[in-house]
Scaffold this active site. Structure first.
Site, mmCIF file in Angstrom:
data_model
loop_
_atom_site.group_PDB
_atom_site.id
_atom_site.type_symbol
_atom_site.label_atom_id
_atom_site.label_comp_id
_atom_site.label_asym_id
_atom_site.label_seq_id
_atom_site.Cartn_x
_atom_site.Cartn_y
_atom_site.Cartn_z
ATOM 1 N N LYS A 73 53.671 39.024 45.867
ATOM 2 C CA LYS A 73 54.525 40.217 45.854
ATOM 3 C C LYS A 73 55.988 39.848 45.578
ATOM 4 C CE LYS A 73 51.586 42.870 49.024
ATOM 5 N NZ LYS A 73 51.446 43.454 50.377
ATOM 6 N N SER A 104 49.607 48.200 52.927
ATOM 7 C CA SER A 104 50.905 47.603 52.618
ATOM 8 C C SER A 104 51.974 48.622 52.231
ATOM 9 C CB SER A 104 50.751 46.582 51.483
ATOM 10 O OG SER A 104 49.862 45.557 51.862
ATOM 11 N N GLY A 107 40.398 32.044 46.325
ATOM 12 C CA GLY A 107 41.555 32.526 45.589
ATOM 13 C C GLY A 107 41.120 33.102 44.259
ATOM 14 N N PRO A 123 40.442 33.789 40.145
ATOM 15 C CA PRO A 123 39.870 32.894 39.128
ATOM 16 C C PRO A 123 40.956 32.130 38.387
ATOM 17 C CG PRO A 123 38.974 35.138 38.946
ATOM 18 C CD PRO A 123 40.117 35.204 39.890
ATOM 19 N N GLY A 124 40.600 30.912 37.978
ATOM 20 C CA GLY A 124 41.482 30.135 37.119
ATOM 21 C C GLY A 124 42.593 29.377 37.801
ATOM 22 N N VAL A 125 42.561 29.251 39.154
ATOM 23 C CA VAL A 125 43.641 28.534 39.842
ATOM 24 C C VAL A 125 43.285 27.063 40.106
ATOM 25 C CG1 VAL A 125 44.616 30.592 40.904
ATOM 26 C CG2 VAL A 125 42.824 29.342 42.098
ATOM 27 N N GLY A 126 42.075 26.618 39.695
ATOM 28 C CA GLY A 126 41.729 25.199 39.808
ATOM 29 C C GLY A 126 40.898 24.835 41.013
ATOM 30 N N LYS A 127 40.144 25.794 41.560
ATOM 31 C CA LYS A 127 39.340 25.504 42.757
ATOM 32 C C LYS A 127 38.215 24.517 42.440
ATOM 33 C CE LYS A 127 38.238 29.812 43.386
ATOM 34 N NZ LYS A 127 38.950 30.378 42.220
#
Length: 805
Positions: A755, A712, A389, A391-395
């Protein structure tokens, strides 16, 4: 001081004589005379030897280990390279004083200094002339003394003296032949010595005899008396060697294998003690004792014992000795069958995950499922999870929470930019500077065989002429292979099957395809504004207040203020940028407190803007255009979702299609597919066929500096073209996303959550999606999509029916 000065044994000395002949010259009488006439300082720094003496003309290598002696050598080497060498009366004394050393010694010159791998120095020195200590001037940091030179008188040639010298040569050569530790080539060196004085000095310095007896010879001024004294010591040495060899020959036949090994070990230990070199033997014994306490498989134990025997056979002065010792120490330090007992409390684990991470429900659910199975079965092969995912989402931080939840150790290894395969598998220990790979090093650091192991940024693995690290990772991440992971340095399989590997990546398609197949891939989408607000309140603000030494009462940020920071100063899927902005606000508060200034503990929106500066970003909002051909689309970016506008216009021409807006190949193909479909269904849409012969269509996507690609925008482009060709306007506050086919089918696309959230921020009220994207909407929290109306379609006709007025 803790260490020692020791003289190399006879074999090392004569090896040096054979390999470095230029360092041990066979002195002629003329060379002796030059040495005796050499001028030496009246004040010398004194180096003390434990187990030997140095005589004029002789070159010997010594190993320097005591701190004071190392400093002495370094100081002398930086100056005139001349020092005094004397023997200790008692070799056990660690820091000798003036009363602990003999008064007569030899002035010496440093020829060469060699730094050893263990930190000691090997120094090659040559004796110049004898001296006597008149006065000790200092004892710290080493002894410095005022000296008086004692020149040797040249012997008068006579038949008696010639006979004595010949006898010394014969006995020395005989001693060399009897002593199996000295190579026979050394006898040629003895025969080639021309100078009788150098012959006596050379043999005396390298003779196995008590230091006190050799010191007597050094202090003897008359050469004839010194030669007779040496002859007596040589005779005693030859008798001792003959007796020793005779005993060996008589007992060899009756000794069995075990007794013979014991005898050899005892003999080796005695020799080491005589030379003052008991360190390596003690190290080997310590390794053996540690191995007895280890719990490991029989195969590993057998391998260790084999390598330990190999270490015992090595010369402690050889470079391979330290490499082999380090290898055995690694084997002892590795937690072969040592595991951390899991403390699995599913409720507590859920609490820890919820406490440390807001959202990420799919990941938490998968982890709880794994823990539940582990609790029931009590033992299982750990899965290889891959969280990908933005960067910065807590992986990465998720791994720490998992480790705490199950009571395991935590280790992290960054793979970003790694291009050398040996970083994973290690180097073969035959190479200089060899070391194990970072996988084994991390397991050693963890101290357990079942840690939570984070493989950070696996999508950034590279390759070079040194190999392909991603290929080396296959064995690590394959549950069917990692039970016998082979490290080149370790040279034996290590079980990684109990390690809980968690890989992280920013972009799915950058992960090497072979690794994707071996991992369970779990996507982590970006956070919504509502989620970011909660994360900021629960985690980011308290953390920053603590790091800056403030208390919760010193600063309070409301939802409006946090939302202002999110929308105007960050554009990201994670919360890393938000954390930095909150830190800036906290620092401003800390400055006000430190300067004793008045400040608002609950800053307003204007004060937030004053602290952070003018807004960096603006939210893309729906434009209420009343012009046919303008349609609102939804796009996914690496920093979250966004809306885009697709514009179509007709101009005089012959049916050409012009595309602008920095579009990628896939997006251009979508426009061509849309136009082909429109031409095929023109009558159904109320479009006259002759329009394609009279007009050209120009499609543009604004913000031309930004690259855009992907399928898309297929239905958005088609709707825009039909709107322009028919003159029908598009329904207000409507957005859409979906891929089209030549048959007019609407296919699902990715990034639906991002989205939809972007559409809500832009004040969109209705969204058109593929029917097969319904499941993605169902996974989103109802609170985040409240007020939005969704239209699920299967064919393009349905899209046009909903979108066009």
């Amino acid at each position: 001081m803790g260490k020692e000065i020791k003289v190399m044994n006879e074999q090392a000395l004569f090896d040096m004589l054979n390999d470095e002949a230029e360092l041990i010259p066979l002195l002629s009488p003329e060379d002796e005379k030059k040495l005796q006439e050499s001028e030496v300082p009246d004040i010398l720094d004194i180096l003390t030897l434990r187990n030997n003496i140095l005589l004029p003309g002789v070159v010997i290598p010594i190993s320097v280990g005591r701190d004071q002696s190392i400093k002495l050598i370094e100081d002398v080497n930086n100056k005139h390279k001349t020092l005094g060498v004397v023997a200790q009366k008692n070799p056990e004394i660690e820091v000798p004083k003036k009363e602990d050393i003999y008064q007569v010694g030899t002035v010496a010159k440093i020829q060469r200094i060699i730094k050893m791998p263990d930190g000691n120095l090997t120094v090659i020195i040559q004796g110049i002339k004898r001296f006597k200590i008149e006065e000790v001037l200092q004892e710290e940091p080493y002894i410095t003394a005022k000296i008086e030179s004692l020149p040797d008188a040249q012997p008068k040639k006579s038949k008696e003296l010639d006979a004595i010298v010949d006898s010394i040569k014969e006995l020395a050569i005989k001693a060399i032949k009897l002593n199996q530790n000295i190579p026979t080539e050394a006898s040629f060196a003895i025969e080639n010595i021309v100078s009788p004085v150098f012959l006596v000095n050379f043999i005396t310095s390298n003779l196995e005899a008590e230091v006190a007896k050799k010191q007597e010879l050094l202090e003897t001024d008359d050469f004839k008396e010194r030669a007779l004294g040496l002859l007596q010591l040589l005779d005693e040495e030859v008798q001792r060697l003959e007796l020793k060899n005779d005993i060996k020959n008589k007992t060899r036949k009756v000794l069995d294998k075990q007794s013979r090994e014991y005898f050899l070990h005892q003999e080796m230990r005695t020799i080491q003690e005589e030379l003052g070199d008991i360190g390596p033997m003690q190290e080997i014994e310590e390794l053996k004792k540690k191995a007895e306490k280890k719990k490991w498989k029989d195969s590993v134990k057998e391998h260790f014992e084999k390598e330990l025997k190999r270490l015992k056979r090595m010369n402690p002065q050889a470079p391979d000795f330290s490499i082999q010792r380090n290898y055995l120490e690694l084997m002892l330090d590795l937690p072969w069958d040592e595991i951390t007992e899991d403390k699995i409390d599913l409720k507590y684990a859920q609490e820890v995950l919820d406490r440390d991470h807001f959202g990420l429900e799919d990941v938490k659910k998968r982890i709880i499922e794994y823990l539940a199975v582990l609790k029931i079965k009590n033992d299982m092969k750990s899965p290889i999870l891959c969280l990908y995912g933005p960067p910065g989402v807590g992986k990465t931080s998720l791994g720490k929470s998992i480790a705490e939840a199950v009571g395991r150790k935590y280790v992290r290894m960054s793979l970003g930019g790694m291009k050398d395969e040996s970083e994973i598998r290690g180097h073969r220990k035959t190479y200089i500077g060899a070391m194990p790979g970072r996988i084994i090093q991390s397991i050693k650091k963890a101290g357990t065989s079942n840690p939570v192991f984070i493989l950070d940024e696996i999508d950034k693995l590279g390759s070079s002429h040194r190999g392909d690290p991603s290929s080396a990772m296959l064995e690590v991440l394959d549950p069917e292979q990692n039970s016998e992971f082979y490290d080149n340095f370790l040279e034996i399989g290590y079980d990684l099957s109990r390690v809980l590997f968690i890989a992280t990546a920013n972009y799915f398609y950058d992960i090497p395809w072979a690794l994707r197949d071996r991992m369970e891939v779990i996507p982590i989408s970006g956070y919504t504004i509502e989620e970011k607000i909660e994360i900021a309140k629960r985690h980011l603000l308290p953390k920053q207040l603590k790091e800056h030494g403030l208390k919760p009462k010193d600063l309070k940020l409301g939802k409006k203020q946090i939302k202002k920071i999110i929308e105007s100063y960050t554009r990201e899927s994670g919360v890393r940028g938000l954390d930095k902005m909150i830190a800036k606000v906290v620092r401003n508060t800390a400055k006000s407190i430190a300067m004793e200034e008045d400040y608002n503990k609950k800053p307003s929106l204007k004060e937030i803007e004053k602290i952070l500066g003018k807004p960096k970003f603006t939210i893309s909002e729906y434009e209420d255009n009343k012009v046919p051909g303008v349609v609102t689309g939804l796009a996914w970016t690496r920093v979250g979702g966004d809306i885009l506008f697709i514009e179509s216009i007709l101009a005089k021409g012959k049916g050409q299609l012009h595309l602008t807006g920095n579009l990628g190949q896939v997006m251009k193909e979508s426009a061509q597919i849309a136009l082909a479909y429109i031409k095929a269904k023109a009558e159904k849409f109320g479009i006259k066929p002759e329009m394609f012969e009279q007009y050209q269509i120009h499609v543009h996507v604004p913000e031309g500096a930004t690259p855009k690609d992907g399928p898309s925008a297929g239905i958005t482009m088609l709707t825009s073209m039909v709107s322009a060709l028919t003159g029908r306007k598009v329904k207000p506050h409507l957005a859409m996303t979906g891929e089209i086919t030549l048959r007019g089918k609407v296919l699902p696309v990715g990034g639906i959550k991002e989205k939809i959230l972007a559409a809500k921020r832009a004040k969109i009220k209705e969204i058109i999606l593929s029917e097969r994207n319904r499941k993605d909407v169902d996974e989103i929290n109802e609170e985040y999509i409240k007020g939005l109306k969704f239209h699920y379609v299967k064919k393009m006709e349905e899209v046009l029916g909903i979108a066009l007025l």
